[in-house]
Design a protein around this motif. Sequence first.
Motif, PDB file in Angstrom:
ATOM      1  N   ASP A 218     -23.156 -23.079  18.436  1.00 38.44           N
ATOM      2  CA  ASP A 218     -22.916 -22.877  20.342  1.00 38.44           C
ATOM      3  C   ASP A 218     -22.762 -23.774  20.542  1.00 38.44           C
ATOM      4  O   ASP A 218     -21.399 -23.619  22.226  1.00 38.44           O
ATOM      5  CB  ASP A 218     -24.500 -22.749  20.705  1.00 38.44           C
ATOM      6  CG  ASP A 218     -25.480 -21.384  20.139  1.00 38.44           C
ATOM      7  OD1 ASP A 218     -24.660 -20.678  20.890  1.00 38.44           O
ATOM      8  OD2 ASP A 218     -25.799 -21.837  20.717  1.00 38.44           O
ATOM      9  N   GLY A 219     -22.458 -25.161  20.382  1.00 36.10           N
ATOM     10  CA  GLY A 219     -21.598 -26.007  21.313  1.00 36.10           C
ATOM     11  C   GLY A 219     -20.394 -25.857  20.935  1.00 36.10           C
ATOM     12  O   GLY A 219     -18.945 -26.316  21.581  1.00 36.10           O
ATOM     13  N   ALA A 220     -20.296 -25.636  20.044  1.00 38.19           N
ATOM     14  CA  ALA A 220     -19.027 -25.747  19.280  1.00 38.19           C
ATOM     15  C   ALA A 220     -18.098 -24.794  20.201  1.00 38.19           C
ATOM     16  O   ALA A 220     -16.683 -25.157  19.786  1.00 38.19           O
ATOM     17  CB  ALA A 220     -18.583 -25.672  17.233  1.00 38.19           C
ATOM     18  N   ARG A 221     -18.464 -23.605  19.931  1.00 33.85           N
ATOM     19  CA  ARG A 221     -17.975 -22.004  20.985  1.00 33.85           C
ATOM     20  C   ARG A 221     -17.711 -22.621  21.940  1.00 33.85           C
ATOM     21  O   ARG A 221     -16.496 -21.719  22.829  1.00 33.85           O
ATOM     22  CB  ARG A 221     -18.922 -21.330  20.350  1.00 33.85           C
ATOM     23  CG  ARG A 221     -18.992 -20.038  19.343  1.00 33.85           C
ATOM     24  CD  ARG A 221     -19.642 -19.045  19.784  1.00 33.85           C
ATOM     25  NE  ARG A 221     -20.407 -18.816  19.661  1.00 33.85           N
ATOM     26  CZ  ARG A 221     -21.981 -19.149  18.781  1.00 33.85           C
ATOM     27  NH1 ARG A 221     -21.021 -19.250  17.443  1.00 33.85           N
ATOM     28  NH2 ARG A 221     -22.992 -18.993  18.974  1.00 33.85           N
ATOM     29  N   LEU A 222     -18.668 -22.973  23.077  1.00 34.58           N
ATOM     30  CA  LEU A 222     -18.174 -23.485  23.646  1.00 34.58           C
ATOM     31  C   LEU A 222     -16.840 -23.957  24.401  1.00 34.58           C
ATOM     32  O   LEU A 222     -16.341 -24.078  25.059  1.00 34.58           O
ATOM     33  CB  LEU A 222     -19.662 -23.914  24.600  1.00 34.58           C
ATOM     34  CG  LEU A 222     -19.549 -24.575  26.283  1.00 34.58           C
ATOM     35  CD1 LEU A 222     -19.017 -22.778  27.140  1.00 34.58           C
ATOM     36  CD2 LEU A 222     -21.222 -24.787  26.833  1.00 34.58           C
ATOM     37  N   ALA A 223     -17.558 -25.711  23.528  1.00 30.88           N
ATOM     38  CA  ALA A 223     -15.937 -26.530  23.539  1.00 30.88           C
ATOM     39  C   ALA A 223     -15.052 -26.032  22.447  1.00 30.88           C
ATOM     40  O   ALA A 223     -13.971 -25.691  23.966  1.00 30.88           O
ATOM     41  CB  ALA A 223     -16.742 -27.547  22.830  1.00 30.88           C
ATOM     42  N   VAL A 224     -14.550 -24.987  22.670  1.00 27.71           N
ATOM     43  CA  VAL A 224     -13.390 -23.637  22.518  1.00 27.71           C
ATOM     44  C   VAL A 224     -12.969 -23.252  23.758  1.00 27.71           C
ATOM     45  O   VAL A 224     -12.118 -23.174  24.080  1.00 27.71           O
ATOM     46  CB  VAL A 224     -13.176 -23.351  21.174  1.00 27.71           C
ATOM     47  CG1 VAL A 224     -11.892 -22.206  21.284  1.00 27.71           C
ATOM     48  CG2 VAL A 224     -13.539 -24.349  19.785  1.00 27.71           C
ATOM     49  N   ASP A 225     -13.537 -22.732  24.010  1.00 25.77           N
ATOM     50  CA  ASP A 225     -13.777 -21.617  25.070  1.00 25.77           C
ATOM     51  C   ASP A 225     -13.503 -22.580  26.305  1.00 25.77           C
ATOM     52  O   ASP A 225     -12.432 -22.178  27.270  1.00 25.77           O
ATOM     53  CB  ASP A 225     -14.892 -21.320  25.377  1.00 25.77           C
ATOM     54  CG  ASP A 225     -15.719 -20.106  24.519  1.00 25.77           C
ATOM     55  OD1 ASP A 225     -14.554 -19.636  24.003  1.00 25.77           O
ATOM     56  OD2 ASP A 225     -16.365 -19.005  24.579  1.00 25.77           O
ATOM     57  N   LEU A 226     -13.707 -23.875  26.264  1.00 24.63           N
ATOM     58  CA  LEU A 226     -13.452 -24.628  27.951  1.00 24.63           C
ATOM     59  C   LEU A 226     -11.604 -24.818  27.946  1.00 24.63           C
ATOM     60  O   LEU A 226     -11.181 -25.750  28.498  1.00 24.63           O
ATOM     61  CB  LEU A 226     -14.782 -25.531  27.569  1.00 24.63           C
ATOM     62  CG  LEU A 226     -16.372 -25.163  28.412  1.00 24.63           C
ATOM     63  CD1 LEU A 226     -17.223 -26.241  28.526  1.00 24.63           C
ATOM     64  CD2 LEU A 226     -16.121 -24.751  28.971  1.00 24.63           C
ATOM     65  N   THR A 227     -12.138 -25.242  26.353  1.00 24.42           N
ATOM     66  CA  THR A 227     -10.814 -25.771  26.050  1.00 24.42           C
ATOM     67  C   THR A 227      -9.532 -25.298  26.309  1.00 24.42           C
ATOM     68  O   THR A 227      -8.766 -25.611  26.803  1.00 24.42           O
ATOM     69  CB  THR A 227     -10.732 -26.535  24.583  1.00 24.42           C
ATOM     70  OG1 THR A 227     -11.391 -27.568  23.961  1.00 24.42           O
ATOM     71  CG2 THR A 227      -9.522 -27.688  24.311  1.00 24.42           C
ATOM     72  N   LEU A 228      -9.913 -23.831  26.175  1.00 20.71           N
ATOM     73  CA  LEU A 228      -8.901 -22.868  25.824  1.00 20.71           C
ATOM     74  C   LEU A 228      -8.699 -22.539  27.296  1.00 20.71           C
ATOM     75  O   LEU A 228      -7.465 -22.319  28.320  1.00 20.71           O
ATOM     76  CB  LEU A 228      -8.753 -21.587  24.897  1.00 20.71           C
ATOM     77  CG  LEU A 228      -9.201 -22.170  24.007  1.00 20.71           C
ATOM     78  CD1 LEU A 228      -9.181 -20.319  22.838  1.00 20.71           C
ATOM     79  CD2 LEU A 228      -7.634 -22.354  23.356  1.00 20.71           C
ATOM     80  N   GLY A 229      -9.492 -23.100  28.506  1.00 27.43           N
ATOM     81  CA  GLY A 229      -9.455 -22.488  29.251  1.00 27.43           C
ATOM     82  C   GLY A 229      -8.879 -23.353  30.431  1.00 27.43           C
ATOM     83  O   GLY A 229      -8.656 -23.202  31.257  1.00 27.43           O
TER      84      GLY A 229
END
Length: 247
Positions: free
Chosen positions: A56-67
Amino acid sequence: MIVLTVDQRGSTHAEDRVPQVLDDLAQWSEGGAGLVVPFSRTVGDEVQGVLVGSDDGARLAVDLTLGLLRDQGWSIGIGVGPVELPLPAESRNGRGPAFYRARDAVERAKTRTRGTSVAVEGPDDPTGANRANEIESLLRLLGAVRARRTPQGWEAVDVLAGLDDRPGRQKAAAQALAVSEQAVSQRVRTALWQEEEAVRPLAARLLAELAGLSGPDIGPVGKPAEARGSGTTNDDVRDELRGTGTP
């Protein structure tokens, strides 16, 4: 844990955009799992948050980074590793290798071009270093794809992303945009959206694996967090780390 340190690009000659990015990060994180210390201003034009080192944390980190990369106004450093427990209410008071690595990463990210200004730091051993390089390369590639996306491409992608993944989604997007289905299909192909959607889970999986390689968090008396009691402060742990040579 996963620490994201985010610094505003060109802030010397621009308005302070930290309040807006904090609102954006809170909105993007809302309702999702993975964020353990909310993003807040650390110093100057920099913000930081802490995510759990899980899927969950890794998916959110990727999403936030791309945003953030889409905005092209931020440099993003991702640090992966142990942190000192208990975690503070604000990230700026946190300590541990993940925080130090995020600091090193954001400094490297500042040297990158807009849209690809992200860097990843993990354990120094060959396995950890190679995995961090792989994740960084994927994120920079995704950032480059997004940086080349036209406004019309983003318009189609944003509409499709807000619809359920089921038959007829492209038709619904065409109706919302008042264009033909063929026009939506052309925009999506040019935007490389399906390719991006295929790669994002890979970046998240590799990031979660890197977090799993990084060792346990640091609690009192230098023992793994799950084996410790309360009563020892972060300052005690910092002094102990200095004595053992741990970074």
